[in-house]
Every structure is written in structure tokens, then in C-alpha cells.
Enzyme design. Structure first.
Site, PDB file in Angstrom:
ATOM      1  N   ASP A 119      64.377  16.686   2.630  1.00 28.74           N
ATOM      2  CA  ASP A 119      63.461  15.590   2.284  1.00 28.74           C
ATOM      3  C   ASP A 119      64.307  14.444   1.742  1.00 28.74           C
ATOM      4  O   ASP A 119      65.237  14.664   0.965  1.00 28.74           O
ATOM      5  CB  ASP A 119      62.464  16.055   1.214  1.00 28.74           C
ATOM      6  CG  ASP A 119      61.221  15.185   1.162  1.00 28.74           C
ATOM      7  OD1 ASP A 119      60.119  15.716   1.407  1.00 28.74           O
ATOM      8  OD2 ASP A 119      61.340  13.975   0.884  1.00 28.74           O
ATOM      9  N   LEU A 160      63.076  12.157  -0.103  1.00 25.59           N
ATOM     10  CA  LEU A 160      62.398  11.786  -1.356  1.00 25.59           C
ATOM     11  C   LEU A 160      61.892  10.338  -1.338  1.00 25.59           C
ATOM     12  O   LEU A 160      61.697   9.733  -2.379  1.00 25.59           O
ATOM     13  CB  LEU A 160      63.302  12.037  -2.579  1.00 25.59           C
ATOM     14  CG  LEU A 160      63.770  13.493  -2.755  1.00 25.59           C
ATOM     15  CD1 LEU A 160      64.631  13.635  -4.022  1.00 25.59           C
ATOM     16  CD2 LEU A 160      62.584  14.456  -2.838  1.00 25.59           C
ATOM     17  N   ASP A 175      68.242  12.715   5.172  1.00 25.92           N
ATOM     18  CA  ASP A 175      67.368  12.176   6.211  1.00 25.92           C
ATOM     19  C   ASP A 175      67.407  13.039   7.465  1.00 25.92           C
ATOM     20  O   ASP A 175      68.466  13.534   7.841  1.00 25.92           O
ATOM     21  CB  ASP A 175      67.855  10.776   6.608  1.00 25.92           C
ATOM     22  CG  ASP A 175      67.317   9.723   5.670  1.00 25.92           C
ATOM     23  OD1 ASP A 175      66.089   9.681   5.500  1.00 25.92           O
ATOM     24  OD2 ASP A 175      68.135   8.963   5.114  1.00 25.92           O
ATOM     25  N   PHE A 221      56.954  17.938   8.476  1.00 20.28           N
ATOM     26  CA  PHE A 221      55.914  17.169   7.772  1.00 20.28           C
ATOM     27  C   PHE A 221      56.363  15.745   7.454  1.00 20.28           C
ATOM     28  O   PHE A 221      55.596  14.993   6.858  1.00 20.28           O
ATOM     29  CB  PHE A 221      55.576  17.853   6.434  1.00 20.28           C
ATOM     30  CG  PHE A 221      54.973  19.217   6.563  1.00 20.28           C
ATOM     31  CD1 PHE A 221      53.601  19.368   6.607  1.00 20.28           C
ATOM     32  CD2 PHE A 221      55.775  20.347   6.644  1.00 20.28           C
ATOM     33  CE1 PHE A 221      53.031  20.636   6.718  1.00 20.28           C
ATOM     34  CE2 PHE A 221      55.215  21.613   6.755  1.00 20.28           C
ATOM     35  CZ  PHE A 221      53.840  21.754   6.794  1.00 20.28           C
ATOM     36  N   ALA A 222      57.614  15.413   7.752  1.00 19.67           N
ATOM     37  CA  ALA A 222      58.163  14.141   7.260  1.00 19.67           C
ATOM     38  C   ALA A 222      57.707  12.986   8.149  1.00 19.67           C
ATOM     39  O   ALA A 222      58.214  12.823   9.256  1.00 19.67           O
ATOM     40  CB  ALA A 222      59.687  14.211   7.238  1.00 19.67           C
ATOM     41  N   ALA A 223      56.750  12.220   7.670  1.00 17.99           N
ATOM     42  CA  ALA A 223      56.261  11.102   8.477  1.00 17.99           C
ATOM     43  C   ALA A 223      55.632  10.054   7.581  1.00 17.99           C
ATOM     44  O   ALA A 223      55.246  10.338   6.452  1.00 17.99           O
ATOM     45  CB  ALA A 223      55.208  11.603   9.471  1.00 17.99           C
ATOM     46  N   TYR A 267      50.003   4.413  13.963  1.00 21.13           N
ATOM     47  CA  TYR A 267      50.212   5.735  13.362  1.00 21.13           C
ATOM     48  C   TYR A 267      49.802   6.841  14.347  1.00 21.13           C
ATOM     49  O   TYR A 267      50.590   7.740  14.668  1.00 21.13           O
ATOM     50  CB  TYR A 267      49.426   5.855  12.053  1.00 21.13           C
ATOM     51  CG  TYR A 267      49.327   7.269  11.553  1.00 21.13           C
ATOM     52  CD1 TYR A 267      50.482   8.004  11.278  1.00 21.13           C
ATOM     53  CD2 TYR A 267      48.093   7.896  11.384  1.00 21.13           C
ATOM     54  CE1 TYR A 267      50.397   9.324  10.840  1.00 21.13           C
ATOM     55  CE2 TYR A 267      48.005   9.203  10.947  1.00 21.13           C
ATOM     56  CZ  TYR A 267      49.157   9.914  10.683  1.00 21.13           C
ATOM     57  OH  TYR A 267      49.072  11.219  10.263  1.00 21.13           O
ATOM     58  N   LEU A 270      40.947   8.373  -0.390  1.00 22.98           N
ATOM     59  CA  LEU A 270      39.658   8.276  -1.084  1.00 22.98           C
ATOM     60  C   LEU A 270      39.571   9.152  -2.330  1.00 22.98           C
ATOM     61  O   LEU A 270      39.270   8.649  -3.419  1.00 22.98           O
ATOM     62  CB  LEU A 270      38.522   8.624  -0.105  1.00 22.98           C
ATOM     63  CG  LEU A 270      37.128   8.557  -0.718  1.00 22.98           C
ATOM     64  CD1 LEU A 270      36.788   7.128  -1.133  1.00 22.98           C
ATOM     65  CD2 LEU A 270      36.096   9.087   0.256  1.00 22.98           C
ATOM     66  N   GLY A 301      40.990  -0.476  11.436  1.00 24.28           N
ATOM     67  CA  GLY A 301      41.507   0.763  12.024  1.00 24.28           C
ATOM     68  C   GLY A 301      40.689   2.000  11.719  1.00 24.28           C
ATOM     69  O   GLY A 301      41.011   3.093  12.186  1.00 24.28           O
TER      70      GLY A 301
HETATM   71  N1  UDP Z   1      37.829   4.810   1.751  1.00 28.06           N
HETATM   72  C1  UDP Z   1      37.030   3.985   0.971  1.00 28.06           C
HETATM   73  N2  UDP Z   1      37.567   3.426  -0.142  1.00 28.06           N
HETATM   74  C2  UDP Z   1      38.847   3.649  -0.550  1.00 28.06           C
HETATM   75  C3  UDP Z   1      39.655   4.519   0.242  1.00 28.06           C
HETATM   76  C4  UDP Z   1      39.113   5.084   1.385  1.00 28.06           C
HETATM   77  O1  UDP Z   1      35.873   3.737   1.311  1.00 28.06           O
HETATM   78  O2  UDP Z   1      39.264   3.094  -1.562  1.00 28.06           O
HETATM   79  C5  UDP Z   1      37.273   5.419   2.971  1.00 28.06           C
HETATM   80  C6  UDP Z   1      38.032   5.087   4.238  1.00 28.06           C
HETATM   81  O3  UDP Z   1      37.547   3.894   4.808  1.00 28.06           O
HETATM   82  C7  UDP Z   1      37.738   6.318   5.102  1.00 28.06           C
HETATM   83  C8  UDP Z   1      37.584   7.442   4.092  1.00 28.06           C
HETATM   84  O4  UDP Z   1      37.371   6.816   2.838  1.00 28.06           O
HETATM   85  O5  UDP Z   1      36.514   6.157   5.776  1.00 28.06           O
HETATM   86  C9  UDP Z   1      38.829   8.308   3.996  1.00 28.06           C
HETATM   87  O6  UDP Z   1      39.953   7.445   3.850  1.00 28.06           O
HETATM   88  P1  UDP Z   1      41.389   7.975   3.507  1.00 28.06           P
HETATM   89  O7  UDP Z   1      42.281   6.774   3.353  1.00 28.06           O
HETATM   90  O8  UDP Z   1      41.315   8.934   2.367  1.00 28.06           O
HETATM   91  O9  UDP Z   1      41.804   8.841   4.789  1.00 28.06           O
HETATM   92  P2  UDP Z   1      41.842   8.451   6.363  1.00 28.06           P
HETATM   93  O10 UDP Z   1      40.493   8.841   6.903  1.00 28.06           O
HETATM   94  O11 UDP Z   1      42.166   7.005   6.494  1.00 28.06           O
HETATM   95  O12 UDP Z   1      42.923   9.341   6.883  1.00 28.06           O
END
Ligand code: UDP
Length: 336
Positions: free
Chosen positions: A31, A33, A50, A72-74, A140, A189, A282
Site C-alpha cells: 500500500d 498509504l 507503489d 483493492f488499490a484504486a 471511474y 453518505l 454522475g
Molecule cells: N449522497 C447524498 N449526500 C451526500 C453524500 C451522498 O445525498 O452528502 C447520496 C449520493 O448522491 C448517492 C448515495 O448518497 O445517491 C450514496 O452515495 P455515496 O457517495 O455514499 O456512494 P456512491 O453511490 O456514489 O458509490
């Protein structure tokens, strides 16, 4: 077996390392880090470096007689990948290809690869099965798809045995404590909502309230990080030279952003403030897994089936580690 976990100091990798160790495997972690933490590596030997350092990687693979690589490194943020695609192409594609070449040079041909539901883009229907066309809508997802294809080709041409595991939304933390989710800046979230509960943020913004979903907010399939690790362990045991498996990992049930916030209120007993905001670029409206193939192929059944049970483990981590792996001053600096 001797396992090299690339990115083993990160959120999901660190849970994998703990499980591999408890299952009796010998573990090495590579890793750099950049987003991982030394303290997250609770077993095995950490090599800080790396994956594009081919001399280093070849000597780690060869000297330790590694049987299997788990990768898992991404870089894994949709928004960042739209703003800075070069970083994603460099790390997720170029550096991963160098890792595959180091494996080929040392005759290590088994790999478990972290892929994502973001490879599907905006699906025609949910739940999403593995037969859903993969049409990513952000860099991504596309960089992950490129490596899935490379693995397919390497399995045909170079006898690699691979598993590409398409995660839905990883969440929660080890109930044993000591490891959990810590990103700076945090964009996911559940940690954001729990930071509000801890008084580290004023509020959480719900990204979009007019999506075609039950309550207008986005729907996701949240899967516990230990369930993900368990699927890797099962996939690893089934790797066969010259073939690959591609599997969705989710619970099969979706929850809206509002439902997640409400569940966090119940778990924390804090009246977490939320406000409605604009849609985030996105974001597909609804991503829910049909994970029946993982169940039939691996005998894998998630143990955490409700958001409540997942959030309880996340809350335990956040309460016990309010500053994540860092110091308190850093956490206070994150107040929104
Ligand atoms: N989301 C939100 N507010 C935040 C962060 C995330 O409403 O502050 C929403 C985001 O639009 C998505 C869901 O929560 O619909 C999960 O987002 P997260 O970034 O956790 O994971 P992702 O689905 O992008 O991999």
C-alpha cells in the site's frame, strides 16, 4: 496460502486482511498509504510502496511465494474521476496493468479484483444482474471495466484465474473494532450522516429530491464490508487457471438516501439535520444488485441484511474513533 493484498491499508482491504488472517492465510500488504492508514493493517506484513514499482512488486511476489493477489488499490470517487480523469486512467488502468505484468513475470496468475456496479452505468432495469450491459457513465466505472476486460484477455492468453467482484455500496465496519471507514475529504453518505450525529458537521445534503424513486432521493444497495470480504475469501478458493468469474455483491435490496438518514437517526438517537440539494453529477437514480449468482456460485449470503445492522457497526467505529485514524484536531477541522 500466501496472499498479497494490494491496497490492504484501505477501507475494504483492511477488513479483507483481518479475515484472511483469521482464516489462517499468510498475508502481505502492499500500500502506498495515499488513502490508506498504517494503523488499519492489523495483520500480516505491510510493505509501503507503489504497485507501479515493478521491481518491488516482483520481489514481493517472488520472495514470499505469493499464490494469490487481491487488488483493492484504486481511486474510487465518481465525481473526482469526472474532474480529474488522468488520475483514474493512471492509477486504475496503467498501474494495474503494471501489477498484472509483474504477476505474469513471476508466474503468479490468480487475482481477485475489486470492480464496481459503476461499470453498468444507468441500467435499463433493476435489480442489476451480471448480464446487464456494461455501459459506464463516468471515468471511474470505465477504468474498472477496462481492467475487467484485461483480466478476461489475460485469462485466455496467459492462463490467469480471476474473479471480478462488482461491489454495490460498501458500508459498515468490523464489529471487532479498530478498523473502519475514514476518507479525507469524506464523500460517502453514511459516514457523512454519522459525522452530523457527532457534531462534526452541521447537516447532510440530500443530492436530488426529484429522482424517479419512492421518495425522490437516490436508491442504493448497501453491503457490509465484512460480507464483501467473505465473498472474496470464497471467490479466492474457487479461482481456476484460464477462467474467470464476474459477480455482483450486494444484498439485493435498495434504500433511499432519506431512508438511510432516518435509520441513522434511529441508531444514533440524534435528530440529524438534512437539507435538500441539487443532484450530484454522475449519479444513477437506482442501483440495486441481483446477487443471486454470487449466492449460487460461491454459496455467499450476506450476514448483514438491514441498513440498521450495517449502520450500527459504522456508528460503533465512528463513536470510538471520532477522528478516524487521525488526531482530534484534524476531525475538528472537518466541521462544515
Ligand atoms: N449522497 C447524498 N449526500 C451526500 C453524500 C451522498 O445525498 O452528502 C447520496 C449520493 O448522491 C448517492 C448515495 O448518497 O445517491 C450514496 O452515495 P455515496 O457517495 O455514499 O456512494 P456512491 O453511490 O456514489 O458509490
Amino acid at each position: 496460502m500466501n496472499i498479497l493484498v494490494v491496497g490492504g491499508a484501505g477501507y475494504i482491504g483492511s477488513h479483507m486482511v483481518r479475515l484472511l488472517d483469521s482464516a489462517g492465510h499468510k498475508v502481505w500488504v502492499l500500500d502506498n498509504l495515499s488513502t490508506g492508514f498504517m494503523q488499519a493493517v492489523t495483520a500480516g506484513e505491510l510493505i509501503v510502496g507503489d504497485m507501479n514499482d515493478s521491481e518491488l512488486v516482483k520481489s514481493v511476489l517472488g520472495d514470499n511465494r505469493i499464490d494469490i493477489v487481491m487488488h483493492f488499490a484504486a481511486c474510487a470517487l465518481v465525481g473526482e474521476s469526472c474532474a480529474n480523469p488522468a488520475k483514474y486512467y493512471q492509477n486504475n488502468v496503467v498501474n494495474t496493468l503494471l501489477l498484472l505484468e509483474s504477476m505474469r513475470a513471476t508466474n503468479v496468475r490468480k487475482i481477485v479484483f475489486s470492480s464496481t456496479c459503476a461499470t453498468y452505468g444507468i441500467p435499463d432495469k433493476v435489480p442489476i444482474s451480471e448480464a446487464t450491459p456494461q455501459q459506464p457513465v463516468n471515468p471511474y466505472g470505465f477504468t474498472k471495466l477496462v481492467i475487467e476486460r484485461a483480466l478476461r484477455d489475460y485469462s485466455q492468453a496467459h492462463n490467469f484465474g480471476y474473479a471480478a467482484l462488482r461491489y454495490f455500496n460498501a458500508a459498515g465496519a468490523s464489529p471487532l473494532g479498530g478498523i473502519g471507514e475514514d476518507h479525507t475529504p469524506e464523500s460517502h453518505l453514511i459516514p457523512i450522516v454519522l459525522q452530523v450525529a457527532m457534531g462534526q458537521r452541521e447537516q447532510v445534503t440530500v443530492f436530488g429530491n426529484d429522482w424517479p424513486t419512492l421518495d425522490g432521493s437516490c436508491v442504493r444497495d448497501y453491503i457490509h464490508v465484512d460480507d464483501l470480504a467473505d465473498a472474496h475469501l470464497r471467490a479466492m478458493e474457487r479461482l481456476k487457471p484460464g477462467t474467470g468469474i464476474e459477480l455482483n455483491l450486494g444484498t439485493g435490496t435498495g434504500f433511499s438516501v432519506r431512508q438511510i438518514i432516518e435509520t441513522c437517526r434511529e441508531v444514533t438517537n440524534v435528530d440529524i439535520k438534512s437539507v435538500d440539494g441539487d443532484r450530484r453529477a454522475g449519479d444513477p437514480p437506482e442501483l440495486v444488485a441481483d446477487a443471486s449468482k454470487a449466492e449460487s456460485e460461491l454459496g455467499w449470503v450476506p450476514q448483514y441484511t438491514s441498513p440498521r445492522s450495517i449502520i450500527e457497526t459504522a456508528w460503533e467505529w465512528h463513536r470510538n474513533n471520532p477522528a478516524g485514524y487521525g488526531d482530534t484536531a484534524l476531525a475538528e477541522g472537518q466541521v462544515e
